[in-house]
Design an enzyme around this catalytic site. Structure first.
Site, PDB file in Angstrom:
ATOM      1  N   HIS A 135     -49.024  36.554 -48.241  1.00 48.69           N
ATOM      2  CA  HIS A 135     -50.427  36.632 -48.655  1.00 48.69           C
ATOM      3  C   HIS A 135     -50.676  37.361 -49.972  1.00 48.69           C
ATOM      4  CE1 HIS A 135     -49.869  40.582 -46.816  1.00 48.69           C
ATOM      5  NE2 HIS A 135     -50.862  40.988 -47.585  1.00 48.69           N
ATOM      6  N   HIS A 166     -52.061  33.679 -42.840  1.00 48.73           N
ATOM      7  CA  HIS A 166     -53.167  34.568 -43.237  1.00 48.73           C
ATOM      8  C   HIS A 166     -54.427  33.717 -43.476  1.00 48.73           C
ATOM      9  CE1 HIS A 166     -55.357  37.537 -45.656  1.00 48.73           C
ATOM     10  NE2 HIS A 166     -54.447  38.446 -45.320  1.00 48.73           N
ATOM     11  N   GLU A 183     -52.805  46.357 -55.556  1.00 47.05           N
ATOM     12  CA  GLU A 183     -52.500  47.491 -54.672  1.00 47.05           C
ATOM     13  C   GLU A 183     -51.855  48.668 -55.393  1.00 47.05           C
ATOM     14  OE1 GLU A 183     -51.827  44.319 -53.987  1.00 47.05           O
ATOM     15  OE2 GLU A 183     -52.986  43.877 -52.178  1.00 47.05           O
ATOM     16  N   ASP A 207     -53.587  51.045 -49.481  1.00 46.30           N
ATOM     17  CA  ASP A 207     -53.786  50.638 -50.881  1.00 46.30           C
ATOM     18  C   ASP A 207     -54.731  49.452 -51.065  1.00 46.30           C
ATOM     19  OD1 ASP A 207     -52.349  48.539 -49.838  1.00 46.30           O
ATOM     20  OD2 ASP A 207     -50.452  49.117 -50.770  1.00 46.30           O
ATOM     21  N   GLU A 225     -50.328  57.416 -45.877  1.00 49.16           N
ATOM     22  CA  GLU A 225     -49.383  56.510 -46.563  1.00 49.16           C
ATOM     23  C   GLU A 225     -49.538  56.665 -48.077  1.00 49.16           C
ATOM     24  OE1 GLU A 225     -49.366  51.971 -46.951  1.00 49.16           O
ATOM     25  OE2 GLU A 225     -48.190  52.228 -45.137  1.00 49.16           O
ATOM     26  N   ARG A 254     -51.595  38.436 -53.581  1.00 46.58           N
ATOM     27  CA  ARG A 254     -52.399  37.843 -54.638  1.00 46.58           C
ATOM     28  C   ARG A 254     -51.561  37.410 -55.847  1.00 46.58           C
ATOM     29  NH1 ARG A 254     -58.346  38.816 -54.819  1.00 46.58           N
ATOM     30  NH2 ARG A 254     -58.554  39.531 -52.687  1.00 46.58           N
TER      31      ARG A 254
HETATM   32  C1  UD1 Z   1     -56.082  42.411 -48.286  1.00 44.79           C
HETATM   33  C2  UD1 Z   1     -55.593  43.544 -49.198  1.00 44.79           C
HETATM   34  C3  UD1 Z   1     -54.063  43.592 -49.231  1.00 44.79           C
HETATM   35  C4  UD1 Z   1     -53.484  43.627 -47.824  1.00 44.79           C
HETATM   36  C5  UD1 Z   1     -54.052  42.478 -47.018  1.00 44.79           C
HETATM   37  C6  UD1 Z   1     -53.564  42.581 -45.608  1.00 44.79           C
HETATM   38  C7  UD1 Z   1     -56.961  44.086 -51.140  1.00 44.79           C
HETATM   39  C8  UD1 Z   1     -57.233  43.803 -52.565  1.00 44.79           C
HETATM   40  N1  UD1 Z   1     -56.036  43.323 -50.566  1.00 44.79           N
HETATM   41  O1  UD1 Z   1     -55.699  41.185 -48.905  1.00 44.79           O
HETATM   42  O2  UD1 Z   1     -53.647  44.760 -49.922  1.00 44.79           O
HETATM   43  O3  UD1 Z   1     -52.094  43.516 -47.917  1.00 44.79           O
HETATM   44  O4  UD1 Z   1     -55.487  42.537 -47.014  1.00 44.79           O
HETATM   45  O5  UD1 Z   1     -53.676  41.386 -44.910  1.00 44.79           O
HETATM   46  O6  UD1 Z   1     -57.571  44.956 -50.574  1.00 44.79           O
HETATM   47  N2  UD1 Z   1     -60.253  36.290 -44.501  1.00 44.79           N
HETATM   48  C9  UD1 Z   1     -60.890  35.763 -43.385  1.00 44.79           C
HETATM   49  N3  UD1 Z   1     -60.814  36.463 -42.210  1.00 44.79           N
HETATM   50  C10 UD1 Z   1     -60.135  37.619 -42.090  1.00 44.79           C
HETATM   51  C11 UD1 Z   1     -59.479  38.140 -43.223  1.00 44.79           C
HETATM   52  C12 UD1 Z   1     -59.558  37.467 -44.415  1.00 44.79           C
HETATM   53  O7  UD1 Z   1     -61.518  34.711 -43.440  1.00 44.79           O
HETATM   54  O8  UD1 Z   1     -60.106  38.189 -40.980  1.00 44.79           O
HETATM   55  C13 UD1 Z   1     -60.344  35.541 -45.788  1.00 44.79           C
HETATM   56  C14 UD1 Z   1     -61.746  35.633 -46.424  1.00 44.79           C
HETATM   57  O9  UD1 Z   1     -62.023  34.413 -47.043  1.00 44.79           O
HETATM   58  C15 UD1 Z   1     -61.552  36.731 -47.464  1.00 44.79           C
HETATM   59  C16 UD1 Z   1     -60.134  36.439 -47.919  1.00 44.79           C
HETATM   60  O10 UD1 Z   1     -59.426  36.107 -46.717  1.00 44.79           O
HETATM   61  O11 UD1 Z   1     -62.490  36.655 -48.521  1.00 44.79           O
HETATM   62  C17 UD1 Z   1     -59.437  37.549 -48.652  1.00 44.79           C
HETATM   63  O12 UD1 Z   1     -59.524  38.792 -47.967  1.00 44.79           O
HETATM   64  P1  UD1 Z   1     -59.228  40.146 -48.811  1.00 44.79           P
HETATM   65  O13 UD1 Z   1     -59.297  41.291 -47.872  1.00 44.79           O
HETATM   66  O14 UD1 Z   1     -60.089  40.196 -50.016  1.00 44.79           O
HETATM   67  O15 UD1 Z   1     -57.766  39.934 -49.347  1.00 44.79           O
HETATM   68  P2  UD1 Z   1     -56.391  39.805 -48.584  1.00 44.79           P
HETATM   69  O16 UD1 Z   1     -55.602  38.794 -49.315  1.00 44.79           O
HETATM   70  O17 UD1 Z   1     -56.632  39.644 -47.135  1.00 44.79           O
HETATM   71  N1  UDP Z   2     -49.327  41.370 -38.211  1.00 43.46           N
HETATM   72  C1  UDP Z   2     -50.059  40.965 -37.092  1.00 43.46           C
HETATM   73  N2  UDP Z   2     -50.245  39.615 -36.887  1.00 43.46           N
HETATM   74  C2  UDP Z   2     -49.766  38.674 -37.731  1.00 43.46           C
HETATM   75  C3  UDP Z   2     -49.037  39.098 -38.877  1.00 43.46           C
HETATM   76  C4  UDP Z   2     -48.846  40.457 -39.095  1.00 43.46           C
HETATM   77  O1  UDP Z   2     -50.510  41.791 -36.299  1.00 43.46           O
HETATM   78  O2  UDP Z   2     -49.962  37.476 -37.481  1.00 43.46           O
HETATM   79  C5  UDP Z   2     -49.152  42.823 -38.453  1.00 43.46           C
HETATM   80  C6  UDP Z   2     -47.751  43.293 -38.779  1.00 43.46           C
HETATM   81  O3  UDP Z   2     -47.043  43.653 -37.602  1.00 43.46           O
HETATM   82  C7  UDP Z   2     -47.997  44.503 -39.658  1.00 43.46           C
HETATM   83  C8  UDP Z   2     -49.306  44.181 -40.359  1.00 43.46           C
HETATM   84  O4  UDP Z   2     -49.897  43.124 -39.613  1.00 43.46           O
HETATM   85  O5  UDP Z   2     -48.213  45.677 -38.876  1.00 43.46           O
HETATM   86  C9  UDP Z   2     -49.054  43.754 -41.774  1.00 43.46           C
HETATM   87  O6  UDP Z   2     -50.236  43.277 -42.323  1.00 43.46           O
HETATM   88  P1  UDP Z   2     -50.260  42.387 -43.625  1.00 43.46           P
HETATM   89  O7  UDP Z   2     -48.951  41.749 -43.837  1.00 43.46           O
HETATM   90  O8  UDP Z   2     -51.485  41.524 -43.513  1.00 43.46           O
HETATM   91  O9  UDP Z   2     -50.585  43.451 -44.771  1.00 43.46           O
HETATM   92  P2  UDP Z   2     -49.640  44.414 -45.648  1.00 43.46           P
HETATM   93  O10 UDP Z   2     -48.818  45.226 -44.737  1.00 43.46           O
HETATM   94  O11 UDP Z   2     -48.850  43.536 -46.573  1.00 43.46           O
HETATM   95  O12 UDP Z   2     -50.627  45.208 -46.419  1.00 43.46           O
END
Ligand code: UD1
Ligand code: UDP
Length: 385
Positions: free
Chosen positions: A214, A246, A136, A100, A122, A216
């Site tokens: 994490h 995160h 999401e 999602d 999923e 939003r």
């Molecule tokens: C995204 C997904 C969310 C999912 C989550 C898993 C959307 C809208 N949100 O949220 O559904 O649950 O990923 O973790 O698609 N960043 C880094 N390095 C990384 C990853 C992220 O620096 O490896 C920082 C960057 O500044 C980036 C920000 O995190 O711009 C947000 O990343 P983004 O993928 O937009 O949103 P998440 O909150 O990670």
């Molecule tokens: N996870 C990981 N390292 C971490 C935290 C979570 O590998 O430090 C894994 C966790 O086991 C799960 C997935 O990341 O499989 C969940 O991701 P996240 O919570 O970022 O996203 P969501 O599931 O909420 O979309």
């Protein structure tokens, strides 16, 4: 040999999508029915690469689109634009997306624009509220409108899809591929086939509370309340809080500001998947707003307090091993204290069960895809690589 197979293109970009698609990619590669190609948007960069490395998966296309503190619109636009030449080059027979995220929706939309069928892994999770989780819930609804094949993890998810008018013949209940991943890693850790954590857990008899956050919709006040609740819990001498933070800047800064400097609160970098599963195994319980962790923890018999108002994963809540606690500071502290002090309640919530899958989801999806290919040979002209 591979040159005669139709192309199945996986499009994904974040940590959870990668964790849940890597077992399926491995399954499909072992079947040799498809030419499996992988396009990562790299919506996440570091957190995605950690997973690719763990599963030894090398992408064929890497769009590398992550920007610091990216916006939803900017991200969506960049993914759609960057997918154009990839779809032209790969000429896939089908696109596979998962979950999602923005990558999920943009991948499905790009498939639709190019008249390429989309399979959604999923599928069918719903809260019914577009604001929870945001964005999401709407990403899922829209992806379901765009997809042709729907792999629902549970009967409940399949029923949600059917209620939205998706024909039953396109919905398959498979279990969640995330459970394939977690059970595989759990078994390998237990047998000693792979090594556990690189982090030395304090061995002081204190109980380990594992935290992630994490979402939003919780940024700002909700997140501050979460951190205050954790700070109050950390006042107890019998707990150790481990929190891999995160990388989102809306989380990283405030988490360190509000929780840093406490001896029994360990704010870590995001952990690679294997050390994280190892940490889950050692946890006394979890406090999280993650979707994936709500699924994994029941399979490991770990209670979860979920810092959300609503969940699209009701099965474990109904079974009593996951509890929704929202982002109210007092409620989080109260429920966590109950788990720490009431051993009967704790035991009740530690029942091992697998409402989200039995570890065979990838195999089931592989069978459906193989069968579909068999019945669609005539559509393949021009799409075989
Ligand atoms: C995204 C997904 C969310 C999912 C989550 C898993 C959307 C809208 N949100 O949220 O559904 O649950 O990923 O973790 O698609 N960043 C880094 N390095 C990384 C990853 C992220 O620096 O490896 C920082 C960057 O500044 C980036 C920000 O995190 O711009 C947000 O990343 P983004 O993928 O937009 O949103 P998440 O909150 O990670
Ligand atoms: N996870 C990981 N390292 C971490 C935290 C979570 O590998 O430090 C894994 C966790 O086991 C799960 C997935 O990341 O499989 C969940 O991701 P996240 O919570 O970022 O996203 P969501 O599931 O909420 O979309």
């Amino acid at each position: 040999m591979l040159g005669e197979h139709p192309v199945l293109l996986f499009v994904f970009g974040t940590r959870p999508e990668a964790i849940k698609l890597c077992p399926l990619i491995r399954e499909l590669r072992s079947r040799q029915t498809w030419a499996v190609r992988i396009c990562v948007t790299a919506q996440h960069r570091a957190m995605l690469d950690q997973v690719l490395e763990a599963f030894q998966i090398t992408p064929d296309y890497d769009l590398d689109i992550m920007r610091p503190n990216q916006t939803l619109s900017g991200l969506t636009a960049r993914i759609l634009e960057a997918l154009e030449p990839v779809l032209a080059h790969a000429a896939p027979y089908m696109i596979v997306v998962q979950g999602d995220t923005t990558t999920t929706l943009a991948g499905a939309l790009a498939g639709f624009y190019h008249r390429i069928p989309v399979a959604h892994v999923e599928a069918g999770l719903r809260t019914g509220d577009p604001a929870h989780p945001f964005p999401e819930e709407m990403n899922r609804v829209l992806t379901s409108r765009l997809a042709e094949l729907h792999f629902a993890p549970t009967g409940g998810a399949a029923a949600n899809l059917a209620a939205e008018g998706i024909p039953n013949g396109r919905i398959y209940v498979t279990g969640n591929t995330g459970i394939d991943a977690v059970l595989f890693v759990r078994d390998a850790l237990e047998s000693g086939a792979i090594a556990g954590s690189h982090w030395l857990y304090p061995n002081n008899g204190r109980r380990l509370i594992v935290v992630t956050s994490h979402r939003r919709e919780n940024f700002g006040d909700g997140f501050v309340r979460e951190m205050r609740a954790l700070a109050r819990l950390a006042e107890r001498p019998d707990v150790e809080i481990v929190y891999p933070v995160h990388r989102n800047p809306n989380v990283l800064g405030p988490a360190h500001e509000l929780l840093g400097g406490r001896a029994n609160v360990h704010l870590l970098e995001p952990l690679a998947y294997v050390p994280f599963v190892d940490l889950l195994r050692r946890a006394y319980f979890l406090i999280t707003d993650s979707g994936g962790i709500q699924e994994e923890a029941p399979s490991l018999g770990k209670p979860v307090l979920v810092m959300r108002e609503k969940t699209e994963r009701p099965e474990a809540v109904e079974a009593g091993t996951v509890k929704l606690v929202g982002t109210d500071e007092d409620r989080i502290v109260r429920e966590a204290t109950c788990l720490l002090d009431d051993s009967a309640e704790y035991t009740r919530m530690t029942r091992v069960h697998n409402p989200y899958g039995d570890g065979q989801a990838s195999r089931r999806i592989g069978e459906v895809l193989a069968g579909r290919l068999k019945t669609n040979k005539e559509n393949l002209a021009g799409r075989v690589k």
